[in-house]
Structures are given as structure tokens and as C-alpha cells.
Design a protein around this motif. Structure first.
Motif: not given
Length: 498
Positions: A195-203, A483-484, A492-496
């Protein structure tokens, strides 16, 4: 040689930010079948179990249909419910075994009261019974959150490649074909998870609009051309679950007879790098005020349109575990005097029962929606309208998702308020098929505006009849503004997130 294979489905997608739990009645009101009931209900349907039945019959397996349990997305699965379904599956496996292989249709974003990784929890129980050597093949929803342990629990994993998910049957066919290859010793499949360090991705995995997910899947197809790579799957993740593995992941199934783990890991990491590079590519919804402004312009335009304007109530999508009872968008349309519209489905069993008791033609003033959490997406809406139709909510999917499967919205009504037909239901249901509207007598092709509580799945059935599509964020539980949210368990980290 005819292989003996157990076929199982345990599918639930669970939002950890909701006040609700998913209980056994949520499965019973959706899909909950045992033994020979499974092929009776799933044969020739656009589902994972339907695809497994296809392969079992094509490869002449001695198939043992254990159970098929499916709930609409909601809160975490209650421990009593998890135990009931798991223990029934284990009881039937004990009685029917031993097996040459196991196929399990999973969602991949199941969370239970006792485990962040509900899918892994279920497979651990199966492994404790069958041991480490029996090959297990699984399918995942494109929005799975896949934990590292899955590489030890399953030998084969195939994820959907479409959103809307119109390839569920095909994904299972491929997973089962690979299982047959393993059982016949043609390949020795193993699984790599990265997995990449992202929470939101791939549209968010959208494939209907030829966006970034389509480019990622093209890259996955190129990886699958390499010798020994049996399948490369990309999961967009499910950000409405606060779990360690939430977010995109890559699953590579490879053949140890031809390559080693390092080659598979390298392929997975290349795809993860591309997900990272595309992390800013996003096609999100517009604010509610902008949506209403656009509807007013369209309503004032005398030019004829070729179909209804379809408005997606993105943030109240029950397909992500939202409450489906938010009223902000309907209230704004009433205030703007939008006419010739239909909206569905609004979950309010109390209102549905009251209106059903009053019967068609009755003029009723009552409060609808906003009752589960009035602070989210608009509270209860006090309105006066007329009951148009009453229904038991039974229908059959005819669109590209779940094709042929029966479903039910429970006691349901069409309630007309100021030119808007509101479909009020007793069972939570994402509006992803035209026949859901038709269950209460609403013909979607005849409306100027259709409001659907859905993020993207609606496009499969409604894009062909639409003149325009508008996605809006009306402040529901599943707003894309992650982010809310108070994430506490995501790595973490996991963009954004930082």
C-alpha cells in the motif's frame, strides 16, 4: 479429477463513524441463504456467488454451498452477529469437509465490534479449521481495505475493476479459475499485499469517467503480462472506516513455479508509486448551494432535454454506510421550488409505516428523515404532502449491478410534496437501479430531476437516461472532506493526513 470446493459469501462494508451497528436482521433483510438456497438465488446473477457457480459447473466441481450472507453497508458488525454467521459457516464446513479448495466472496472493508479487519477475522476462523495448506481464493470489492495478514490467509485475491461494480461475476470467475489451477497443480499461487502512504487516492476508484483509476488499471494490466504474475488488483480503499489499513492497496497474485516473491513485490510497489503520483487527481462533489443554483437555471430553461437531470446526494450514500435519512438536499429543493422531481431513497421506517396506514390519496403532515443523527445532513423535515402509492418494496435488479438478484426496501411509499415525489423506505438501500424507484410506482424516465442517494454506483443504471449529472455534498456522514473526521487508527502518514 473433480475437486470438492466450498463456496462462501460473507459481505459487509462497515462505516466506523456511524452511531449504528450491523445486526443479523440487516443480513436477513438483504441476502442470507444456506446450502442449496445459495445456487437457487444466485445462479445466472451478476454477483460474486453467481460467478463462482459458473466456474463450479464449468469445471465440474463438487461444490458445497455453505452460506451467502450480505448486508447493506452500515456500522460495524455486532459481535453476536459475527459469531452467528461464522459459527454456522464453520459448522457446515466441518460437516462437509475435507475440501480441495475454498472460495470466499468478501467485501474487504468489514469491521466488527472485536476486530478492525473483519474479513481477516473470518478467514482466520476458517484457517483454524482447514489448516494452512488448503488453497483459499477470495474476491474483494474495489473499495476494500486490505491488511497485510491477508497474504497469509488467502492464496488468490481478485478485486473488482469497475466502479460502478459491474464485473462482480467476472471477478469471481477469474478467482475460481485460478483456484482450479492451484488445485490441479498447474500453478502455485501466493499473494503479495502492498500500500502507498495515502488514505485518499485513485479518484475513489471511479472508472465510469475515464479518470485516473482507469490509467492505474491499465498499468496493472501491463504488470499482468509479465511471466508469473497471475493477477494484479488495485483497491481504492474505504475511507469511511477508521482502521489501520484504510485506503488504497495493491494485491498481486503470483506463481511461485515461475517467479519469486521479489518480482511480485516490485510489481506491486510500482503500482503503489503510481497511486502516490496521482494522489491529487480527484473529481469530487460540488457544494449544495451550487447544486441548487444549477437546478434553478435548468428549470428556467425552456429548451427540451433528452432525459432527467440526475443529482447524486453524495454524502448521504447508504452504500458507504451513511444514514440515508438526511434531508438537506430535499429541503433546499423545496425552498427553491424545484418541480417534477423524484428523490430516493429516504430511510424513515416510522414515517413509511404511518403513511402506509393512511393509504394512497391521504393528505398528511408529518416529520420525515433526520432522526438517526439530526446534526448530520439536516434534521427532521416537517412537511405536508399526499400519499401516492404504498408498496412492500420488493423488486429485482435489472441494471448492470446485481443483475437478476431480488431485493426489498421494506414498507415503502411515494409521498408527493410540492412537485417532488419522495420515496420513503424502511430498509436502507442505495439508489443504483431504476427498479428501486419503480417499486413505488415512480417512473424515473418521466421525471425532470432525479435525486439519488449514491456516490457513483447510480451511474450504471441512470447515466444512460440522464441529460446531466450533478454530484453534491449536502453535509451527510460520508462527506469526502476526510480531514474533518477524527481518525485515530489509520497508519500515519497517510495523505492527506499527517
Amino acid at each position: 479429477m473433480s475437486f470438492r470446493v466450498a463456496i462462501i459469501g460473507f459481505i459487509s462494508e462497515n462505516n466506523t463513524f456511524t452511531r449504528l451497528l450491523t445486526g443479523i436482521e440487516d443480513f436477513r433483510s438483504s441476502q442470507y441463504y444456506f446450502g442449496e438456497e445459495v445456487p437457487k438465488h444466485y445462479r445466472d446473477t451478476g454477483s460474486e456467488i453467481g460467478g463462482a457457480i459458473d466456474m463450479a459447473e464449468a469445471r465440474d466441481w463438487k461444490a458445497d454451498y455453505i452460506l451467502a450472507a450480505h448486508s447493506q453497508p452500515g456500522g460495524p458488525v455486532s459481535e453476536d452477529t459475527r459469531r452467528e454467521i461464522t459459527e454456522e459457516a464453520l459448522r457446515r464446513l466441518r460437516a462437509g469437509g475435507p475440501y480441495d479448495g475454498i472460495f470466499v466472496a468478501l467485501h474487504g472493508a468489514m469491521v466488527t465490534e472485536t476486530d478492525q479487519d473483519g474479513d481477516g477475522q473470518f478467514l482466520r476462523e476458517i484457517r483454524s479449521l482447514i489448516g494452512p495448506d488448503v488453497p483459499v481464493a477470495v474476491t474483494f470489492d474495489l473499495h476494500a481495505n486490505v491488511f497485510d495478514e491477508m497474504a497469509d490467509l488467502a492464496r488468490i485475491a481478485v478485486s473488482f475493476q469497475t466502479y460502478p461494480h459491474i464485473d462482480m461475476r467476472e471477478a469471481a470467475q477469474k478467482s475460481c479459475a485460478l483456484l482450479d489451477d492451484v488445485m490441479a497443480d498447474r500453478v502455485d499461487a501466493r499473494l503479495v499485499v502492498r500500500r502507498p502512504p495515502v488514505l485518499v487516492g485513485c479518484d475513489d476508484g471511479r472508472t465510469a469517467d475515464d479518470g485516473p483509476m482507469c490509467r492505474l488499471l491499465e498499468s496493472a494490466e501491463r504488470e499482468m503480462k509479465a511471466p508469473g504474475i497471475l493477477h494484479a488488483g488495485i483497491n481504492a480503499g474505504f475511507t469511511d472506516a477508521d482502521v489501520w489499513a484504510s485506503g488504497p492497496s495493491v494485491l498481486v497474485t503470483y506463481d511461485t513455479k515461475r517467479i519469486g516473491a521479489p518480482q511480485a513485490e516490485t510489481a506491486a510497489e510500482r503500482l503503489c508509486d503510481e497511486i502516490w503520483d496521482r494522489r491529487h487527481d480527484w473529481n469530487g462533489p460540488i457544494p449544495l448551494a451550487d447544486c441548487i443554483a444549477r437546478l434553478k437555471i435548468l428549470q428556467a430553461d425552456p429548451a427540451p432535454r433528452k432525459g432527467p437531470v440526475v443529482v447524486a446526494d453524495y454524502s448521504d450514500n447508504p452504500g458507504s454506510g451513511a444514514y440515508s435519512d438526511c434531508t438537506a438536499l430535499i429541503a433546499a429543493m423545496l425552498d427553491a421550488d424545484i418541480k417534477d422531481a423524484a428523490a430516493g431513497t429516504l430511510l424513515d421506517p416510522e414515517a413509511a409505516a404511518l403513511l402506509a396506514a393512511e393509504g394512497p390519496g391521504a393528505e398528511v403532515r408529518l416529520s420525515i428523515g433526520g432522526k438517526i443523527d439530526p446534526t448530520v445532513g439536516g434534521g427532521p423535515l416537517e412537511i405536508t404532502g399526499r400519499v401516492i402509492t404504498v408498496s412492500d418494496g420488493h423488486f429485482r435488479y435489472e441494471g448492470p449491478m446485481f443483475t437478476g438478484l431480488p431485493a426489498c426496501t421494506g414498507t415503502s411509499v411515494c409521498f408527493r410534496v410540492q412537485g417532488i415525489d419522495i420515496m420513503i423506505v424502511s430498509n436502507r438501500m442505495q439508489m443504483l437501479d431504476q427498479n428501486i424507484f419503480r417499486a413505488v410506482g415512480i417512473e424515473p424516465t418521466e421525471k425532470s430531476v432525479l435525486v439519488v442517494k449514491s456516490m457513483n454506483h447510480f451511474k450504471g443504471a441512470f447515466r444512460p437516461i440522464s441529460s446531466e449529472i450533478i454530484l453534491t455534498d449536502a453535509g451527510g456522514l460520508c462527506s469526502p472532506e476526510v480531514t474533518r473526521r477524527d481518525f485515530r487508527r489509520v497508519r500515519r502518514p497517510a495523505f492527506p493526513l499527517t
